[in-house]
Design an enzyme around this catalytic site. Sequence first.
Site, mmCIF file in Angstrom:
data_model
loop_
_atom_site.group_PDB
_atom_site.id
_atom_site.type_symbol
_atom_site.label_atom_id
_atom_site.label_comp_id
_atom_site.label_asym_id
_atom_site.label_seq_id
_atom_site.Cartn_x
_atom_site.Cartn_y
_atom_site.Cartn_z
ATOM 1 N N PRO A 2 8.961 -1.045 2.721
ATOM 2 C CG PRO A 2 7.686 -0.729 4.623
ATOM 3 C CD PRO A 2 7.868 -0.230 3.240
ATOM 4 C CD GLU A 3 10.784 -5.359 -1.699
ATOM 5 O OE1 GLU A 3 10.551 -6.549 -1.976
ATOM 6 O OE2 GLU A 3 11.287 -4.566 -2.508
ATOM 7 C CG HIS A 92 2.015 11.936 7.442
ATOM 8 N ND1 HIS A 92 0.872 12.256 6.737
ATOM 9 C CD2 HIS A 92 2.988 12.748 6.968
ATOM 10 C CE1 HIS A 92 1.158 13.218 5.865
ATOM 11 N NE2 HIS A 92 2.420 13.537 5.992
ATOM 12 N NE ARG A 111 5.180 7.663 -0.435
ATOM 13 C CZ ARG A 111 6.242 7.399 -1.177
ATOM 14 N NH1 ARG A 111 6.163 6.541 -2.150
ATOM 15 N NH2 ARG A 111 7.379 7.981 -0.919
ATOM 16 N NE ARG A 153 0.388 -17.932 -14.396
ATOM 17 C CZ ARG A 153 0.151 -17.696 -13.105
ATOM 18 N NH1 ARG A 153 -0.165 -18.682 -12.298
ATOM 19 N NH2 ARG A 153 0.239 -16.490 -12.624
#
Length: 272
Positions: A2-3, A92, A111, A153
């Site tokens: 999931p983003e 799970h 996970r 940076r």
Amino acid sequence: MPELPEVETVRRGLEPHVIGQDIVKATIRERRLRWPIDQGIEKRLKGRRIMAAERRSKYLILVLDSGDRLILHLGMSGRLRIVDSGTPVRPHDHVDLTLSSGRLLRLHDPRRFGAMLWWPGHAREHRLLTHLGPEPFDPAFDGDYLFGRARGRRAAIKNFVMDGRIVVGVGNIYASESLFRAGIRPGIAAGRISLARHRRLADSIRSVLAEAVEQGGTTLRDFVGADGLSGYFQQSLFVYGREGQACLACGTAIRKQLIGQRSSFYCPNCQR
DNA sequence: AGATTCGCCTGAGAGC
DNA sequence: TGCTCTCAGGCGAATC
């Protein structure tokens, strides 16, 4: 995985099922997520009404009538589903919130990189959220902002845009895709990129994420599943996971490069 | 302070 | 067929 678009899709799918619902009961079968789920959270949740479902970065935030909040993060493999009571519990399935509608909000996360955290109403901010940069759709996020933050940076631009302190919600996949659209090689130092190219990058990040949100919304219609790129957006990927295949724009073979221990994909011709 | 590395997890896929 | 190995990845914490 999931983003931000997936989390936003989940949030939207969740809303009609949870807003105004009372939490009749909370069942925790496995507390060992990324951080252990607080002991006693069941009692704190019981009887609370869910007033809103918000999102900040990839955190889902359920706002309760007590003013407290429940923070959920799906990590790598988390899913939230609305299921009928009596739906068999699979491995799970770590958490069930029984709602007054009789259905369950079920958290499933093989996970266990995800999280479920209590955010007391008296706490102004949660420590996980304080350091976060702007949302990509926030007007404050643009090329000038990116350019300014990039001064001095030396980190690779790909790592730079994936840094949640700079901008939130850009994960590994969308970072590669955004850089492709912007024509920028992922390994270039953030501080060595021109203002014009930072503007292009900011636009690319916004458009890639916005398109993914749209497509996620049309694809994951049964809800509320967050299995990452199960939707149409997978077909819209130009470079991610396409090592050795022809660039869809110019035909050059896509390359894979490890940057900051993460797989990164780019077209050596389209991206400079 | 910025950059880099580590650690937490299980499932999928590759290789033997 | 069945085992072992490798890899995937969000992201805070620790380290350099």
